[in-house]
Scaffold this motif. Structure first.
Motif, PDB file in Angstrom:
ATOM      1  N   VAL A   1      14.407   2.932 -13.135  1.00 50.24           N
ATOM      2  CA  VAL A   1      14.317   1.739 -12.614  1.00 50.24           C
ATOM      3  C   VAL A   1      13.414   0.625 -13.691  1.00 50.24           C
ATOM      4  CG1 VAL A   1      13.091   0.554 -10.660  1.00 50.24           C
ATOM      5  CG2 VAL A   1      14.171   2.719 -10.273  1.00 50.24           C
ATOM      6  N   ALA A   2      13.969  -0.512 -13.751  1.00 49.86           N
ATOM      7  CA  ALA A   2      13.276  -1.680 -14.538  1.00 49.86           C
ATOM      8  C   ALA A   2      12.606  -1.339 -15.634  1.00 49.86           C
ATOM      9  CB  ALA A   2      12.168  -2.023 -13.436  1.00 49.86           C
ATOM     10  N   ARG A   3      11.557  -0.945 -15.812  1.00 44.94           N
ATOM     11  CA  ARG A   3      10.597  -0.814 -17.144  1.00 44.94           C
ATOM     12  C   ARG A   3      10.667   0.692 -17.288  1.00 44.94           C
ATOM     13  NH1 ARG A   3       8.442  -4.532 -14.273  1.00 44.94           N
ATOM     14  NH2 ARG A   3       7.565  -6.298 -14.999  1.00 44.94           N
ATOM     15  N   SER A   4      11.265   1.784 -16.602  1.00 46.39           N
ATOM     16  CA  SER A   4      11.251   3.199 -16.858  1.00 46.39           C
ATOM     17  C   SER A   4      12.495   3.731 -17.019  1.00 46.39           C
ATOM     18  CB  SER A   4      10.537   3.853 -15.422  1.00 46.39           C
ATOM     19  OG  SER A   4       9.252   3.482 -15.453  1.00 46.39           O
ATOM     20  N   GLU A   5      12.893   3.764 -18.345  1.00 44.82           N
ATOM     21  CA  GLU A   5      14.101   4.276 -18.653  1.00 44.82           C
ATOM     22  C   GLU A   5      15.260   3.661 -17.741  1.00 44.82           C
ATOM     23  OE1 GLU A   5      14.199   6.046 -21.423  1.00 44.82           O
ATOM     24  OE2 GLU A   5      12.183   6.744 -21.682  1.00 44.82           O
ATOM     25  N   PRO A   6      15.772   2.536 -17.764  1.00 46.59           N
ATOM     26  CA  PRO A   6      16.622   1.786 -16.777  1.00 46.59           C
ATOM     27  C   PRO A   6      18.073   2.568 -17.017  1.00 46.59           C
ATOM     28  CG  PRO A   6      15.918   0.214 -18.327  1.00 46.59           C
ATOM     29  CD  PRO A   6      15.048   1.510 -18.863  1.00 46.59           C
ATOM     30  N   VAL A   7      18.525   2.835 -15.716  1.00 42.75           N
ATOM     31  CA  VAL A   7      19.827   2.902 -15.621  1.00 42.75           C
ATOM     32  C   VAL A   7      20.869   1.423 -15.892  1.00 42.75           C
ATOM     33  CG1 VAL A   7      21.963   3.879 -14.220  1.00 42.75           C
ATOM     34  CG2 VAL A   7      19.887   5.074 -14.268  1.00 42.75           C
ATOM     35  N   THR A   8      21.918   1.730 -16.567  1.00 39.28           N
ATOM     36  CA  THR A   8      22.751   0.467 -16.908  1.00 39.28           C
ATOM     37  C   THR A   8      24.177   1.011 -16.710  1.00 39.28           C
ATOM     38  OG1 THR A   8      22.978  -1.665 -18.043  1.00 39.28           O
ATOM     39  CG2 THR A   8      22.735   0.793 -19.289  1.00 39.28           C
ATOM     40  N   CYS A   9      24.941   0.008 -16.099  1.00 41.91           N
ATOM     41  CA  CYS A   9      26.041   0.425 -15.765  1.00 41.91           C
ATOM     42  C   CYS A   9      27.233  -0.593 -16.303  1.00 41.91           C
ATOM     43  CB  CYS A   9      26.543   0.437 -14.356  1.00 41.91           C
ATOM     44  SG  CYS A   9      25.376   1.676 -13.633  1.00 41.91           S
ATOM     45  N   LEU A  10      27.017  -1.818 -16.090  1.00 41.75           N
ATOM     46  CA  LEU A  10      27.984  -3.005 -16.318  1.00 41.75           C
ATOM     47  C   LEU A  10      27.580  -3.836 -17.232  1.00 41.75           C
ATOM     48  CD1 LEU A  10      30.039  -3.281 -12.649  1.00 41.75           C
ATOM     49  CD2 LEU A  10      30.626  -1.735 -14.915  1.00 41.75           C
TER      50      LEU A  10
ATOM     51  N   PHE B   1      32.793   0.996 -12.134  1.00 43.55           N
ATOM     52  CA  PHE B   1      31.173   1.168 -11.948  1.00 43.55           C
ATOM     53  C   PHE B   1      30.483   2.263 -12.336  1.00 43.55           C
ATOM     54  CE2 PHE B   1      27.169   0.942 -10.164  1.00 43.55           C
ATOM     55  CZ  PHE B   1      26.810  -0.167 -10.252  1.00 43.55           C
ATOM     56  N   ALA B   2      31.137   3.261 -11.746  1.00 44.55           N
ATOM     57  CA  ALA B   2      30.680   4.703 -11.856  1.00 44.55           C
ATOM     58  C   ALA B   2      30.745   5.287 -13.453  1.00 44.55           C
ATOM     59  CB  ALA B   2      31.403   5.617 -11.152  1.00 44.55           C
ATOM     60  N   GLN B   3      31.844   5.049 -14.054  1.00 45.28           N
ATOM     61  CA  GLN B   3      32.116   5.456 -15.223  1.00 45.28           C
ATOM     62  C   GLN B   3      31.366   4.521 -16.500  1.00 45.28           C
ATOM     63  OE1 GLN B   3      33.782   8.181 -16.453  1.00 45.28           O
ATOM     64  NE2 GLN B   3      33.948   8.588 -14.287  1.00 45.28           N
ATOM     65  N   GLY B   4      31.129   3.455 -15.937  1.00 39.37           N
ATOM     66  CA  GLY B   4      30.095   2.547 -16.727  1.00 39.37           C
ATOM     67  C   GLY B   4      28.900   3.046 -16.765  1.00 39.37           C
ATOM     68  N   CYS B   5      28.328   3.619 -15.457  1.00 37.37           N
ATOM     69  CA  CYS B   5      26.925   4.113 -15.444  1.00 37.37           C
ATOM     70  C   CYS B   5      27.032   5.436 -16.414  1.00 37.37           C
ATOM     71  CB  CYS B   5      26.637   4.498 -14.086  1.00 37.37           C
ATOM     72  SG  CYS B   5      26.442   3.123 -13.094  1.00 37.37           S
ATOM     73  N   LEU B   6      28.152   6.172 -16.215  1.00 34.42           N
ATOM     74  CA  LEU B   6      28.016   7.396 -17.041  1.00 34.42           C
ATOM     75  C   LEU B   6      27.970   7.206 -18.362  1.00 34.42           C
ATOM     76  CD1 LEU B   6      27.917  10.553 -17.169  1.00 34.42           C
ATOM     77  CD2 LEU B   6      30.600  10.299 -17.087  1.00 34.42           C
ATOM     78  N   ARG B   7      28.775   6.200 -18.997  1.00 33.82           N
ATOM     79  CA  ARG B   7      29.048   6.021 -20.466  1.00 33.82           C
ATOM     80  C   ARG B   7      27.801   5.508 -20.779  1.00 33.82           C
ATOM     81  NH1 ARG B   7      32.962   3.272 -19.688  1.00 33.82           N
ATOM     82  NH2 ARG B   7      32.104   1.047 -19.947  1.00 33.82           N
ATOM     83  N   ARG B   8      26.987   4.492 -19.894  1.00 28.81           N
ATOM     84  CA  ARG B   8      25.694   3.671 -20.938  1.00 28.81           C
ATOM     85  C   ARG B   8      24.369   4.356 -20.534  1.00 28.81           C
ATOM     86  NH1 ARG B   8      26.613  -2.370 -20.743  1.00 28.81           N
ATOM     87  NH2 ARG B   8      29.048  -2.782 -20.727  1.00 28.81           N
TER      88      ARG B   8
ATOM     89  N   ASN C   1      18.269  -4.591 -13.103  1.00 26.15           N
ATOM     90  CA  ASN C   1      18.874  -3.207 -13.077  1.00 26.15           C
ATOM     91  C   ASN C   1      19.200  -2.685 -11.559  1.00 26.15           C
ATOM     92  OD1 ASN C   1      16.578  -0.967 -12.660  1.00 26.15           O
ATOM     93  ND2 ASN C   1      18.184   0.093 -13.793  1.00 26.15           N
ATOM     94  N   GLN C   2      18.461  -3.356 -10.851  1.00 25.43           N
ATOM     95  CA  GLN C   2      18.495  -2.693  -9.389  1.00 25.43           C
ATOM     96  C   GLN C   2      19.647  -2.222  -8.865  1.00 25.43           C
ATOM     97  OE1 GLN C   2      15.553  -3.104  -6.781  1.00 25.43           O
ATOM     98  NE2 GLN C   2      16.570  -3.938  -5.201  1.00 25.43           N
ATOM     99  N   MET C   3      20.747  -3.245  -9.046  1.00 20.27           N
ATOM    100  CA  MET C   3      22.098  -2.576  -8.291  1.00 20.27           C
ATOM    101  C   MET C   3      22.842  -1.488  -9.091  1.00 20.27           C
ATOM    102  SD  MET C   3      23.207  -4.036  -5.969  1.00 20.27           S
ATOM    103  CE  MET C   3      22.443  -5.338  -4.620  1.00 20.27           C
ATOM    104  N   PHE C   4      22.192  -1.147 -10.376  1.00 20.86           N
ATOM    105  CA  PHE C   4      22.650  -0.009 -10.990  1.00 20.86           C
ATOM    106  C   PHE C   4      21.841   1.323 -10.596  1.00 20.86           C
ATOM    107  CE2 PHE C   4      23.414  -3.308 -14.725  1.00 20.86           C
ATOM    108  CZ  PHE C   4      24.505  -3.507 -14.172  1.00 20.86           C
ATOM    109  N   ALA C   5      20.387   0.999 -10.558  1.00 18.61           N
ATOM    110  CA  ALA C   5      19.507   2.174 -10.060  1.00 18.61           C
ATOM    111  C   ALA C   5      19.886   2.474  -8.701  1.00 18.61           C
ATOM    112  CB  ALA C   5      18.063   1.704 -10.219  1.00 18.61           C
ATOM    113  N   ASN C   6      20.083   1.872  -7.707  1.00 14.68           N
ATOM    114  CA  ASN C   6      20.367   2.103  -6.608  1.00 14.68           C
ATOM    115  C   ASN C   6      21.353   2.952  -6.077  1.00 14.68           C
ATOM    116  OD1 ASN C   6      21.965   0.968  -3.763  1.00 14.68           O
ATOM    117  ND2 ASN C   6      19.830   1.208  -3.520  1.00 14.68           N
ATOM    118  N   PRO C   7      22.653   2.748  -6.483  1.00 16.84           N
ATOM    119  CA  PRO C   7      23.649   3.929  -6.448  1.00 16.84           C
ATOM    120  C   PRO C   7      23.449   5.079  -7.208  1.00 16.84           C
ATOM    121  CG  PRO C   7      24.621   2.246  -7.590  1.00 16.84           C
ATOM    122  CD  PRO C   7      23.242   1.904  -7.235  1.00 16.84           C
ATOM    123  N   ALA C   8      22.779   5.099  -8.355  1.00 15.28           N
ATOM    124  CA  ALA C   8      22.435   6.140  -9.118  1.00 15.28           C
ATOM    125  C   ALA C   8      21.725   7.172  -8.400  1.00 15.28           C
ATOM    126  CB  ALA C   8      21.877   5.623 -10.471  1.00 15.28           C
ATOM    127  N   VAL C   9      20.581   6.407  -7.611  1.00 14.75           N
ATOM    128  CA  VAL C   9      19.511   7.550  -6.802  1.00 14.75           C
ATOM    129  C   VAL C   9      20.325   7.924  -5.444  1.00 14.75           C
ATOM    130  CG1 VAL C   9      17.594   7.624  -5.662  1.00 14.75           C
ATOM    131  CG2 VAL C   9      17.487   6.235  -7.807  1.00 14.75           C
TER     132      VAL C   9
END
Length: 533
Positions: free
Chosen positions: A165-174, A205-212, A396-404
């Protein structure tokens, strides 16, 4: 298109207004947090029904810190001035994988604090989390949490952005442009072709998260974040955790209590989630919660001269809003720029305003404009929901949300056919929002990482008194969830706010604020089943 309706405090919402959820998370006994599992709790039931609440219970971790984790608990933090005047920042190391800690893969988690201002003896650290999952606790701390004065005088106020999340190793997708396209996808498909486009968007969206995001995607569960909180508690020098969690933050706090009951200090869980619910039940409950909030809005709207949804009450208001959505589905409204207001964006904007009754006058204005063909207002509400800046940059919120969410709990649905079979139940829960909320709950079906958690009860036997807070007409965390969590936790007291909006603390009720402040300062919870207005 909302892949996940977010659980976040009204305070963070009305900076610009709003958020939602849909693949919202429940129990996650992952990464060493052993729980006895009920195989039925996360499995698929018949297509139109939801699985029963879980009967398994989250078990605590051993009280002794394992030798492999001792370096994390013994680390020293180096603070520096940062951000808003009066705040300090640092980073804390945590293992990517608690079962196989390795310095080569350690995460760096961002932490901020504001030291106690006095007068009075310092009571220790008070951690805060505004929800999400995916909300920045540091942003929340620096913008809202230096209040109330009596509490900040006695505590060092502390926030850590959870992993991913945010400043802590943020997940990114698109990319930003891809997110613009994603949010416009029709979330109420009228035929097989539109359903295919929706599922294709979820897959992309999901594959973008995995790739990034790579390996991080498998290690952003709530249980792992709760274990990170215990490391932070230790390195701050606190024997026990004092914590205020709102919305999804209540699930994070309850998970901490379940894993470390002997280290619970004073925990406030405001806008509570029910960890025993499987995803489909949770989504359907929340659909009904937004319907409750919309009914309250419609009743209020009917009393106003500028109500664009008529004076006939909730049923008429629902019909008029549904008609607007249908119109936008066929003919998106101009917004004065290159983007148009689609049905999916309008739905996000309207549900965003359900988080706080203070947004109702703005919503009336923007609905009237949309009915006349001007989509600028509702688009602005939708952008605030997605945390899209005016320059087109997404947080990053919309990426971290489904990731969690998709890691914490098996998905609500596994196929479009299951969604179709469940539509009558979701439409019954909300004639206005039911269809879009049901389809949004399909997102985890295409997630590239298997869930590590399952629904479970949390009892936290042996914990100090915990305060659970519920709001009777809360859209995002329906009041029955607070009652259920309070009943599960062995030492909980339920405090009820009879009112509208999402969460209760710091939103205008002196009764609520006094009860919570007294608990935080004196460790005295209110009388059982106390109700405030």
């Amino acid at each position: 298109m909302a892949t996940s309706r977010l659980l976040r405090t009204a305070g963070t919402v009305l900076t610009a207004t709003a958020l939602l959820i849909s693949g919202c998370s429940s129990g996650s006994p992952s990464s060493g947090a052993a729980a006895s599992r009920n195989p039925a709790s996360g499995g698929t039931a018949s297509a139109g029904t939801a699985p029963a609440p879980a009967t398994s219970t989250l078990k605590p971790l051993p009280t002794a810190v394992p030798a492999a984790l001792r370096p994390y608990y013994d680390q020293k933090l180096t603070w520096r001035e940062c951000g808003v005047v009066g705040f300090e920042c640092t980073t804390m190391k945590a293992p990517l994988d608690y079962e196989h800690p390795s310095a080569a893969t350690d995460l760096k988690l961002a932490v901020s604090r504001k030291k106690a201002t006095g007068p009075g003896d310092r009571l220790g650290s008070l951690m805060v989390n505004p929800g999400g999952p995916g909300g920045s606790a540091i942003d929340y701390l620096q913008q809202y949490a230096p209040q109330p004065e009596a509490v900040r005088a006695r505590y060092d106020m502390v926030a850590m952005d959870p992993r991913g999340v945010a400043r802590s190793e943020p997940v990114t997708c698109l990319s930003n442009a891809q997110m613009d396209d994603f949010t416009r996808v029709d979330q109420t498909p009228d035929d097989a072709a539109e359903a295919d486009r929706l599922t294709s968007a979820f897959r992309t969206f999901a594959q973008g998260c995995l790739r990034r995001s790579g390996a991080r995607l498998g290690h952003v569960s709530t249980a792992e974040s709760a274990r990170d909180m215990d490391i932070l508690r230790a390195v701050l020098g606190d024997e026990k955790l004092t914590y205020v969690g709102a919305s999804y933050g209540t699930f994070l706090g309850a998970t901490y209590a379940g894993l470390f009951p002997s280290r619970v200090g004073r925990l406030v869980l405001d806008g509570a989630m029910d960890p025993a619910l499987p995803a489909r039940t949770m989504n359907r409950d929340q659909t009904a919660g937004f319907n409750t909030a919309f009914t309250a809005f419609a009743k209020d709207c009917a009393k106003q001269r500028d109500c664009p949804l008529g004076t006939g009450g909730p049923e008429e208001a629902g019909r008029r809003l549904s008609a607007l959505f249908k119109k936008l589905d066929a003919h998106p409204a101009p917004t004065g720029g290159p983007r148009t207001l689609t049905e999916s964006l309008a739905t996000s904007g309207v549900t965003a305003a359900m988080y706080d009754e203070g947004a109702w006058p703005v919503l009336r204005e923007y609905l009237a404009e949309a009915q006349k063909g001007d989509g600028r207002g509702l688009l602005a509400l939708s952008d605030s929901y997605y945390e899209r800046d005016p320059d087109g940059t997404y947080a990053n919120q919309m990426f971290a949300n489904p990731a969690v969410n998709c890691l914490d709990l098996p998905g609500a649905f596994s196929s479009p056919d299951e969604v179709r079979a469940a539509l009558p139940a979701f439409r019954k829960a909300s004639p206005v929002f039911g269809e879009s909320f049901a389809w949004a709950a399909l997102n985890c079906a295409y997630w590239p990482v298997k869930p590590t958690g399952a629904a479970h009860r949390i009892t936290a036997r042996g914990a100090a008194p915990i305060l659970v807070v519920g709001t009777t007409r809360d859209p995002a965390t329906p009041y029955p969830w607070a009652r259920s969590l309070a009943a599960q936790l062995s030492s909980a007291t339920l405090l009820t706010y009879d009112g509208d909006g999402h969460t209760a603390y710091g939103r205008g009720s002196d009764c609520i604020d006094t009860a919570i402040n007294t608990y935080l300062l004196e460790s005295t919870p209110p009388p059982p089943d106390k109700t405030c207005t």
